[in-house]
Design an enzyme around this catalytic site. Structure first.
Site, short mmCIF file in Angstrom:
data_model
loop_
_atom_site.label_atom_id
_atom_site.label_comp_id
_atom_site.label_asym_id
_atom_site.label_seq_id
_atom_site.Cartn_x
_atom_site.Cartn_y
_atom_site.Cartn_z
N HIS A 93 0.88 -1.15 -0.24
CA HIS A 93 -0.53 -0.01 -0.08
C HIS A 93 0.69 1.16 0.38
CE1 HIS A 93 -2.62 2.93 1.42
NE2 HIS A 93 -2.17 3.02 2.40
N TYR A 120 1.33 -4.43 -20.44
CA TYR A 120 1.88 -4.43 -18.91
C TYR A 120 1.28 -4.67 -17.47
CZ TYR A 120 6.14 -7.61 -20.75
OH TYR A 120 6.13 -8.63 -21.64
ZN LIG Z 1 -2.24 4.91 3.22
#
Ligand SMILES: [Zn+2]
Length: 225
Positions: A93, A120
Protein backbone atom coordinates in the site's frame (compact mmCIF):
# COMPACT_ATOMS: atom_id res chain seq x y z
CA UNK A 1 12.12 -18.51 1.95
CA UNK A 2 13.05 -18.21 5.65
CA UNK A 3 11.38 -15.61 7.84
CA UNK A 4 14.64 -13.70 8.24
CA UNK A 5 15.04 -13.53 4.43
CA UNK A 6 11.43 -12.33 4.11
CA UNK A 7 12.09 -9.58 6.68
CA UNK A 8 15.07 -8.44 4.64
CA UNK A 9 12.99 -8.52 1.45
CA UNK A 10 10.39 -6.21 3.02
CA UNK A 11 13.14 -3.74 3.97
CA UNK A 12 14.83 -3.94 0.56
CA UNK A 13 11.64 -3.34 -1.45
CA UNK A 14 10.46 -0.70 1.03
CA UNK A 15 13.72 1.23 0.64
CA UNK A 16 13.54 0.94 -3.15
CA UNK A 17 9.97 2.28 -3.25
CA UNK A 18 10.80 5.12 -0.85
CA UNK A 19 14.00 6.15 -2.64
CA UNK A 20 12.17 6.42 -5.94
CA UNK A 21 9.64 8.80 -4.37
CA UNK A 22 6.76 6.32 -4.60
CA UNK A 23 5.60 6.90 -1.02
CA UNK A 24 6.68 9.93 1.07
CA UNK A 25 7.52 10.31 4.75
CA UNK A 26 6.18 7.51 6.90
CA UNK A 27 3.36 6.68 4.45
CA UNK A 28 2.75 3.31 2.89
CA UNK A 29 2.95 -0.18 4.33
CA UNK A 30 3.81 -3.72 3.31
CA UNK A 31 2.57 -7.08 4.61
CA UNK A 32 3.44 -10.70 3.91
CA UNK A 33 1.43 -13.78 4.79
CA UNK A 34 3.50 -16.60 6.31
CA UNK A 35 3.02 -20.37 5.99
CA UNK A 36 1.65 -20.64 9.57
CA UNK A 37 -1.13 -18.13 8.78
CA UNK A 38 0.67 -15.32 10.61
CA UNK A 39 1.91 -12.14 9.01
CA UNK A 40 4.87 -9.81 8.82
CA UNK A 41 3.71 -6.18 8.66
CA UNK A 42 5.56 -2.87 8.60
CA UNK A 43 5.17 -0.91 11.88
CA UNK A 44 3.00 2.15 12.41
CA UNK A 45 4.70 5.50 11.65
CA UNK A 46 7.68 3.73 10.07
CA UNK A 47 9.18 5.12 6.86
CA UNK A 48 9.49 2.42 4.20
CA UNK A 49 12.93 3.89 3.48
CA UNK A 50 14.37 3.10 6.93
CA UNK A 51 12.87 -0.19 8.09
CA UNK A 52 14.70 -2.42 10.58
CA UNK A 53 14.18 -6.16 9.89
CA UNK A 54 14.17 -6.92 13.63
CA UNK A 55 11.41 -4.40 14.40
CA UNK A 56 8.92 -5.52 11.75
CA UNK A 57 5.62 -6.50 13.40
CA UNK A 58 5.08 -10.26 13.59
CA UNK A 59 1.40 -11.16 13.94
CA UNK A 60 -0.20 -14.54 14.59
CA UNK A 61 -3.03 -15.89 12.46
CA UNK A 62 -5.61 -14.02 14.58
CA UNK A 63 -3.82 -10.68 14.10
CA UNK A 64 -2.30 -10.62 17.61
CA UNK A 65 1.15 -9.02 17.94
CA UNK A 66 3.83 -11.66 18.65
CA UNK A 67 6.95 -9.52 18.38
CA UNK A 68 8.30 -6.29 16.95
CA UNK A 69 6.82 -2.80 16.93
CA UNK A 70 3.11 -1.96 16.90
CA UNK A 71 1.79 -2.68 13.38
CA UNK A 72 0.41 -0.16 10.88
CA UNK A 73 -3.09 1.11 11.65
CA UNK A 74 -4.02 0.18 8.08
CA UNK A 75 -4.24 -3.51 9.03
CA UNK A 76 -8.00 -3.74 8.22
CA UNK A 77 -7.16 -2.90 4.62
CA UNK A 78 -4.65 -5.72 4.34
CA UNK A 79 -6.83 -8.21 6.21
CA UNK A 80 -9.82 -7.61 3.92
CA UNK A 81 -7.79 -8.01 0.74
CA UNK A 82 -6.14 -11.25 2.00
CA UNK A 83 -9.55 -12.54 3.00
CA UNK A 84 -11.05 -11.93 -0.43
CA UNK A 85 -7.95 -12.88 -2.48
CA UNK A 86 -7.15 -16.35 -1.17
CA UNK A 87 -3.94 -16.76 -3.18
CA UNK A 88 -2.42 -13.43 -2.09
CA UNK A 89 0.86 -13.71 -0.17
CA UNK A 90 1.88 -10.06 -0.06
CA UNK A 91 0.23 -6.64 -0.10
CA UNK A 92 1.75 -3.26 -0.87
CA UNK A 93 0.00 0.00 0.00
CA UNK A 94 1.51 3.33 -1.08
CA UNK A 95 0.64 7.01 -1.20
CA UNK A 96 2.03 7.35 -4.73
CA UNK A 97 1.30 10.69 -6.37
CA UNK A 98 -0.17 9.77 -9.74
CA UNK A 99 -2.37 6.97 -8.45
CA UNK A 100 -3.73 9.28 -5.74
CA UNK A 101 -4.35 12.03 -8.31
CA UNK A 102 -6.27 9.60 -10.48
CA UNK A 103 -8.74 8.85 -7.66
CA UNK A 104 -9.89 12.49 -7.57
CA UNK A 105 -10.86 12.79 -11.24
CA UNK A 106 -14.61 12.92 -11.94
CA UNK A 107 -14.68 10.48 -14.86
CA UNK A 108 -13.07 7.48 -13.12
CA UNK A 109 -15.05 4.24 -13.43
CA UNK A 110 -14.97 2.53 -10.00
CA UNK A 111 -14.89 -0.90 -11.70
CA UNK A 112 -12.09 0.00 -14.15
CA UNK A 113 -10.20 2.98 -12.81
CA UNK A 114 -7.78 2.97 -15.73
CA UNK A 115 -8.38 2.16 -19.39
CA UNK A 116 -6.37 -0.65 -21.02
CA UNK A 117 -3.35 1.48 -21.89
CA UNK A 118 -0.48 -1.01 -22.00
CA UNK A 119 -0.15 -4.80 -21.99
CA UNK A 120 2.01 -4.78 -18.85
CA UNK A 121 -0.58 -2.86 -16.88
CA UNK A 122 -3.09 -5.64 -17.63
CA UNK A 123 -0.54 -8.43 -17.13
CA UNK A 124 0.84 -7.20 -13.79
CA UNK A 125 -1.89 -5.10 -12.16
CA UNK A 126 -4.96 -6.41 -14.00
CA UNK A 127 -7.91 -4.06 -13.79
CA UNK A 128 -8.25 -1.70 -10.84
CA UNK A 129 -11.24 -0.92 -8.63
CA UNK A 130 -11.81 2.41 -6.89
CA UNK A 131 -13.44 2.44 -3.44
CA UNK A 132 -14.77 5.61 -1.74
CA UNK A 133 -12.84 7.69 0.78
CA UNK A 134 -12.49 6.38 4.33
CA UNK A 135 -10.50 7.87 7.19
CA UNK A 136 -7.19 5.94 7.54
CA UNK A 137 -7.72 2.99 9.88
CA UNK A 138 -11.53 3.09 9.51
CA UNK A 139 -12.62 -0.57 9.60
CA UNK A 140 -15.40 0.27 7.10
CA UNK A 141 -12.83 0.18 4.32
CA UNK A 142 -12.71 -3.59 4.86
CA UNK A 143 -16.39 -3.89 3.92
CA UNK A 144 -15.79 -1.88 0.75
CA UNK A 145 -12.97 -4.23 -0.24
CA UNK A 146 -15.01 -7.33 0.63
CA UNK A 147 -17.75 -5.87 -1.59
CA UNK A 148 -15.43 -6.34 -4.57
CA UNK A 149 -15.78 -10.11 -4.00
CA UNK A 150 -12.13 -10.88 -4.63
CA UNK A 151 -12.31 -9.91 -8.29
CA UNK A 152 -9.59 -7.27 -8.03
CA UNK A 153 -5.99 -7.60 -6.84
CA UNK A 154 -5.49 -3.84 -7.37
CA UNK A 155 -7.67 -1.36 -5.49
CA UNK A 156 -7.45 2.42 -5.26
CA UNK A 157 -8.63 4.15 -2.09
CA UNK A 158 -10.11 7.52 -3.01
CA UNK A 159 -7.96 10.50 -1.94
CA UNK A 160 -5.50 8.10 -0.34
CA UNK A 161 -3.63 5.57 -2.50
CA UNK A 162 -3.32 2.13 -4.07
CA UNK A 163 -3.41 -1.23 -2.28
CA UNK A 164 -2.23 -4.16 -4.35
CA UNK A 165 -2.01 -7.90 -3.64
CA UNK A 166 0.37 -10.38 -5.26
CA UNK A 167 1.31 -14.02 -4.93
CA UNK A 168 4.78 -12.84 -3.83
CA UNK A 169 6.20 -9.57 -2.52
CA UNK A 170 7.98 -9.02 -5.83
CA UNK A 171 4.72 -9.49 -7.77
CA UNK A 172 2.86 -7.06 -5.50
CA UNK A 173 5.62 -4.44 -5.82
CA UNK A 174 5.83 -4.78 -9.61
CA UNK A 175 2.04 -4.55 -9.94
CA UNK A 176 1.96 -1.42 -7.76
CA UNK A 177 4.67 0.15 -9.93
CA UNK A 178 2.71 -0.65 -13.12
CA UNK A 179 -0.40 0.88 -11.58
CA UNK A 180 1.46 4.07 -10.64
CA UNK A 181 3.11 4.42 -14.06
CA UNK A 182 -0.18 3.75 -15.87
CA UNK A 183 -1.89 6.41 -13.75
CA UNK A 184 0.93 8.75 -14.75
CA UNK A 185 0.42 7.94 -18.44
CA UNK A 186 -3.30 8.56 -18.05
CA UNK A 187 -2.66 12.00 -16.56
CA UNK A 188 -0.13 12.85 -19.29
CA UNK A 189 -2.61 11.91 -22.01
CA UNK A 190 -5.82 13.09 -20.42
CA UNK A 191 -7.96 15.07 -22.91
CA UNK A 192 -5.50 14.34 -25.77
CA UNK A 193 -7.73 11.61 -27.25
CA UNK A 194 -5.11 8.82 -26.99
CA UNK A 195 -5.50 5.39 -28.60
CA UNK A 196 -5.91 2.74 -25.91
CA UNK A 197 -5.71 -1.01 -26.54
CA UNK A 198 -8.72 -2.21 -28.50
CA UNK A 199 -11.14 -4.85 -27.10
CA UNK A 200 -9.60 -7.37 -29.54
CA UNK A 201 -6.09 -6.57 -28.33
CA UNK A 202 -7.23 -6.98 -24.71
CA UNK A 203 -8.95 -10.29 -25.51
CA UNK A 204 -5.77 -11.49 -27.20
CA UNK A 205 -3.78 -10.75 -24.01
CA UNK A 206 -6.41 -12.42 -21.83
CA UNK A 207 -6.31 -15.59 -23.94
CA UNK A 208 -2.55 -15.70 -24.55
CA UNK A 209 -1.49 -15.04 -20.97
CA UNK A 210 -4.52 -16.45 -19.15
CA UNK A 211 -5.29 -13.10 -17.51
CA UNK A 212 -7.97 -12.97 -14.85
CA UNK A 213 -9.65 -9.63 -15.65
CA UNK A 214 -12.97 -8.79 -13.95
CA UNK A 215 -14.37 -7.34 -17.20
CA UNK A 216 -13.83 -10.72 -18.88
CA UNK A 217 -15.47 -12.84 -16.17
CA UNK A 218 -18.84 -12.49 -17.87
CA UNK A 219 -17.42 -13.94 -21.06
CA UNK A 220 -16.06 -17.14 -19.51
CA UNK A 221 -16.93 -20.11 -21.67
CA UNK A 222 -18.28 -17.95 -24.46
CA UNK A 223 -16.91 -17.51 -27.91
CA UNK A 224 -14.94 -14.28 -28.02
CA UNK A 225 -15.40 -14.21 -31.81
ZN1 LIG B 1 -2.35 4.86 3.55
Amino acid sequence: MSESRLREEICRYGRSLFERGLTPGSSGNISLRLDDGGWLVTPTNASLGFLDPARISRLDSTGGLVSGDKPTKEIPLHAALYESRGSARAIVHLHSTHAVALTMLPEIDPRAALPPMTPYYLMRAGETALVPYYRPGDPAVADAIRGLAGKYSSVLLANHGPVVAGDSLEAAVFATEELEETARLYLLLRNLNPRYLTPDQVSDLVQTFGLDLPSHHDHDGHDHG
